[in-house]
Design an enzyme around this catalytic site. Sequence first.
Site, PDB file in Angstrom:
ATOM      1  N   ALA A 133      26.551  23.237 -13.476  1.00  0.00           N
ATOM      2  CA  ALA A 133      27.314  24.292 -12.683  1.00  0.00           C
ATOM      3  C   ALA A 133      27.979  25.322 -13.650  1.00  0.00           C
ATOM      4  CB  ALA A 133      28.540  23.406 -12.217  1.00  0.00           C
ATOM      5  N   THR A 184      29.647  29.830 -13.773  1.00  0.00           N
ATOM      6  CA  THR A 184      30.913  30.012 -13.777  1.00  0.00           C
ATOM      7  C   THR A 184      31.118  31.545 -14.106  1.00  0.00           C
ATOM      8  OG1 THR A 184      31.320  29.284 -16.071  1.00  0.00           O
ATOM      9  CG2 THR A 184      31.827  27.722 -14.212  1.00  0.00           C
ATOM     10  N   ARG A 186      34.070  19.626 -12.748  1.00  0.00           N
ATOM     11  CA  ARG A 186      34.817  18.859 -13.561  1.00  0.00           C
ATOM     12  C   ARG A 186      35.807  19.520 -14.509  1.00  0.00           C
ATOM     13  NH1 ARG A 186      30.174  16.641 -12.192  1.00  0.00           N
ATOM     14  NH2 ARG A 186      30.263  14.568 -11.198  1.00  0.00           N
ATOM     15  N   GLN A 203      20.694  21.980 -11.667  1.00  0.00           N
ATOM     16  CA  GLN A 203      21.553  21.248 -10.842  1.00  0.00           C
ATOM     17  C   GLN A 203      22.157  22.270  -9.558  1.00  0.00           C
ATOM     18  OE1 GLN A 203      23.462  17.808 -12.641  1.00  0.00           O
ATOM     19  NE2 GLN A 203      23.034  19.201 -14.546  1.00  0.00           N
ATOM     20  N   ASP A 221      22.786  27.632  -6.151  1.00  0.00           N
ATOM     21  CA  ASP A 221      23.159  29.170  -5.714  1.00  0.00           C
ATOM     22  C   ASP A 221      22.186  30.126  -5.872  1.00  0.00           C
ATOM     23  OD1 ASP A 221      22.929  29.765  -8.860  1.00  0.00           O
ATOM     24  OD2 ASP A 221      25.015  29.088  -8.981  1.00  0.00           O
ATOM     25  N   HIS A 272      19.041  19.937  -7.037  1.00  0.00           N
ATOM     26  CA  HIS A 272      19.975  19.437  -5.880  1.00  0.00           C
ATOM     27  C   HIS A 272      19.659  20.413  -4.787  1.00  0.00           C
ATOM     28  CE1 HIS A 272      22.520  17.429  -9.008  1.00  0.00           C
ATOM     29  NE2 HIS A 272      21.618  16.742  -8.621  1.00  0.00           N
ATOM     30  N   THR A 291      26.563  21.885 -18.495  1.00  0.00           N
ATOM     31  CA  THR A 291      26.487  20.511 -17.690  1.00  0.00           C
ATOM     32  C   THR A 291      26.965  19.440 -18.673  1.00  0.00           C
ATOM     33  OG1 THR A 291      25.335  18.787 -16.487  1.00  0.00           O
ATOM     34  CG2 THR A 291      23.936  19.891 -18.406  1.00  0.00           C
ATOM     35  N   ASN A 341      27.738  23.643 -24.140  1.00  0.00           N
ATOM     36  CA  ASN A 341      28.553  23.311 -23.147  1.00  0.00           C
ATOM     37  C   ASN A 341      29.937  23.336 -23.746  1.00  0.00           C
ATOM     38  OD1 ASN A 341      28.841  22.174 -20.265  1.00  0.00           O
ATOM     39  ND2 ASN A 341      29.933  20.599 -21.552  1.00  0.00           N
ATOM     40  N   ILE A 372      28.874  29.880 -22.168  1.00  0.00           N
ATOM     41  CA  ILE A 372      27.151  29.764 -22.264  1.00  0.00           C
ATOM     42  C   ILE A 372      26.862  31.437 -22.176  1.00  0.00           C
ATOM     43  CG2 ILE A 372      26.899  29.049 -19.729  1.00  0.00           C
ATOM     44  CD1 ILE A 372      24.436  27.698 -20.644  1.00  0.00           C
TER      45      ILE A 372
END
Length: 244
Positions: A30, A34, A42, A109, A112, A127, A197, A220, A238
Site C-alpha cells: 500500500a 500513498t 497501518r 498487494q 488500484d 489481492h 509494505t 519502507n 518510496i
Amino acid sequence: MERVTHVDRAREVLREAVEQSDDLVFFGGAGVSTASGIPDFRSEDGLYRQQFAYPPETMLSHSFYEAHPTEFFDFYRKKMVALGARPNRAHRKLAELEGSGPLTAVLTQNIDGLHQMAGSRNVLELHGSVHRNVCQGCGRVYPAEWVMATEGVPVCEECGGPVKPDVVLYEEPLDRRVLDAAADAVARCDTLVVGGTSLVVWPVAGLVDLFSGRRLVIVNKGATAMDGRADAVLDVDIARAFDF
C-alpha cells in the site's frame, strides 16, 4: 545490512541494484500508492487508524460482505476505489525499468491498477483489482466506473445476479495461479526489491522466504518483519527513492 535514511543514498542503492541485476522483481504494498493520494492501512494516517461503524478489517471480510452487503459497498465505494488517483514516480520508474530490461515482474498487494496505468505489463495482482467486478451469476465483468455509478448492492444488467469486486477479502483464499506465478518470479530473480509494505500480511509476506538471489532491498517508512534479512533497508519515502 545497510540502513539508509537519506533519500540521495537510497537512490544510489536502488540505482546500483538495477545496474547489477539481470532479473529484478519488485514486490510492493500500500505504501507505493500513498503518494498518489491513496491511504495505506497501518501508518499513522492509515485506514486502520480511522473511525468507522465497524473495524475496517471486519468490513473487508467475506462474512461481512455476505451478511451486510449494503454496508460493505458503501465502505467499498468511499474508501477502496480511487478513480481519480494517478501513478506517482515509483509506478512510472518501475514501468520504465521493465521497458529497459532488468525488471521482469511487479508483484503487488494493491488493488488500484496504478502499475498498469503507468505502463507496467507483467503485473501480478495478489489481492485482485477494483477494476474487475464479476457477476456471481453469469460471470459478466464490469469496470469500476460502472460500480461507482450504482447504488446499494450492484446487480448484473444481464441476469440480475450480484456483482462482486474481484478483490481478495479477509477469509478468502488468494488466486493460486497468481500466487504460484509470484512465487516462481521471486525464486528465480537475482534481485528482489520490496517496497511500501510492512510484510505482516500472510501468505504473501512469505514470498520473501523464497528469495535466494544476490540482493534483497527493502524500501519502507518504518521497520518490516524482514529487515534482518535484507542487504539494504531504505527507510525513506518510496516515491522519492525511485526518482532516479
